[in-house]
Design an enzyme around this catalytic site. Structure first.
Site, PDB file in Angstrom:
ATOM      1  N   ARG A  66     -22.112   8.010  77.045  1.00 26.99           N
ATOM      2  CA  ARG A  66     -22.170   8.329  75.450  1.00 26.99           C
ATOM      3  C   ARG A  66     -21.632   9.570  75.274  1.00 26.99           C
ATOM      4  NH1 ARG A  66     -26.302  11.247  72.183  1.00 26.99           N
ATOM      5  NH2 ARG A  66     -26.568  10.495  70.008  1.00 26.99           N
ATOM      6  N   GLU A 157     -28.476  11.644  64.430  1.00 28.21           N
ATOM      7  CA  GLU A 157     -29.859  12.258  64.031  1.00 28.21           C
ATOM      8  C   GLU A 157     -29.856  12.635  62.576  1.00 28.21           C
ATOM      9  OE1 GLU A 157     -31.895  13.910  68.064  1.00 28.21           O
ATOM     10  OE2 GLU A 157     -31.326  15.257  66.869  1.00 28.21           O
ATOM     11  N   GLU A 262     -31.028   8.826  73.186  1.00 26.99           N
ATOM     12  CA  GLU A 262     -31.021  10.175  73.679  1.00 26.99           C
ATOM     13  C   GLU A 262     -32.811  10.215  74.518  1.00 26.99           C
ATOM     14  OE1 GLU A 262     -30.271  13.576  71.396  1.00 26.99           O
ATOM     15  OE2 GLU A 262     -28.680  12.787  70.387  1.00 26.99           O
TER      16      GLU A 262
END
Length: 326
Positions: A66, A157, A262
């Site tokens: 990523r 996020e 994550e």
């Protein structure tokens, strides 16, 4: 016979691509790695031999990487050229690629979603165009340089939205428009790539329900629900149970697969992190084809690098046992 051979070859390629996409993503976000190396940091195998970190990760069964993208970052880290440099290194190891757009010049998370300086005075209409053009431009740059991208995050996020104030969750309509421009740009370059909407605090089912109901009603498009997960070392089992419940609920409610984009824990708690990750992988894989993968965040971060202490590398530049479950 020649036509038959071509058809068989095409079928074989299609099967290979299908098998690849069905493979669980053992992932790592290594966006800091080029900056670390530029600052003189190196990485070593268990015998103390200096080794390319992408090779080390591949040997630990990390099959996906990523990489975050910033718009006009200080120093150039995480801009298009830096992302391409790292993507080529990942591709050389056969690792699949997830691109994470922050739509900012620096960090974007629930506490800050600052517009890029170049977009600061733009109207909502202009911001929609900015999102499309930036997303398309970076992805097309990667594609023309031989990179295949499998997943793309439109925002990072985004619990509180993105590109504040216009894209705050106080207006899901505004936010959905920005998301959909990113979505359209992704599909224009990589039609088969999956678009991820990513929130922090994967254990918080109430927030996920509120957010995804809001963007759904506003007409937002997405393919995968992404989650961050940083459980406390003293209570990780409880948090793992909560994120598992949330993952099952998201799949049931929205008929979309999920991914832990994550995860991390303090590097000094490597054995605990190993136990946590073992359990998290089991819980994510229990979703079958709806559990796409788990990505450790910046495992190659040396202790205290940029103030971060939740990597999986010790002070000697070796990966800890935290990554063994992959």
């Amino acid at each position: 016979m020649k036509l038959k051979g071509l058809l068989l070859a095409a079928c074989g390629l299609a099967f290979a691509l299908s098998a690849r996409s069905a493979t669980f993503a053992n992932g790592a976000d290594v966006s800091w790695v080029s900056q670390q190396e530029s600052s003189g940091y190196s990485f070593y195998n268990s015998s103390g031999v200096k080794t390319d970190p992408f090779v080390l990760l591949k040997n630990l069964q990390i099959n996906a990487i990523r990489l975050r993208v910033w718009v006009n970052p200080s120093g150039g880290w995480n801009d298009g050229a830096d992302v391409l440099y790292k993507a080529k290194r990942a591709a050389a190891q056969g690792q699949r690629i997830l691109i994470d757009f922050h739509y900012s010049d620096s960090w974007a998370d629930p506490g800050q979603q600052t517009k890029p300086t170049a977009w600061a005075s733009h109207t909502l209409t202009q911001l929609n165009t900015d999102v499309y053009n930036h997303t398309y431009g970076i992805l097309n740059y990667l594609k023309t340089n031989g990179i295949t991208v499998e997943w793309v995050q439109v925002g990072n996020e985004i619990n509180s939205g993105m590109l504040w104030p216009e894209g705050k969750t106080t207006s899901f309509s505004n936010l959905a428009g920005l998301i959909n421009n990113g979505y359209s740009a992704v599909k224009a370059v990589y039609p088969n790539a999956s678009v991820i909407l990513h929130l922090a605090n994967g254990y918080d089912n109430a927030v996920f329900r509120w957010f995804f109901e809001g963007v759904k009603e506003a007409g937002a498009k997405w393919d995968v629900i992404g989650m961050s997960h940083y459980p406390p070392a003293t209570d990780w089992a409880n948090y793992n149970s909560k994120i598992s419940t949330n993952m099952w609920d998201m799949v049931s409610r929205y008929s979309k697969p999920v991914m832990v984009t994550e995860v991390g824990m303090d590097w000094t708690q490597a054995a605990t992190s190993k136990a946590m990750l073992t359990d998290l992988l089991t819980k994510t894989k229990a979703l079958g084809s709806n559990g796409l993968g788990v990505f450790y965040w910046e495992p190659q971060a040396y202790p205290g690098w940029q103030g971060y202490t939740m990597g999986a590398t010790d002070a000697s530049g070796k990966f800890t046992v935290a990554l063994d479950p992959f």
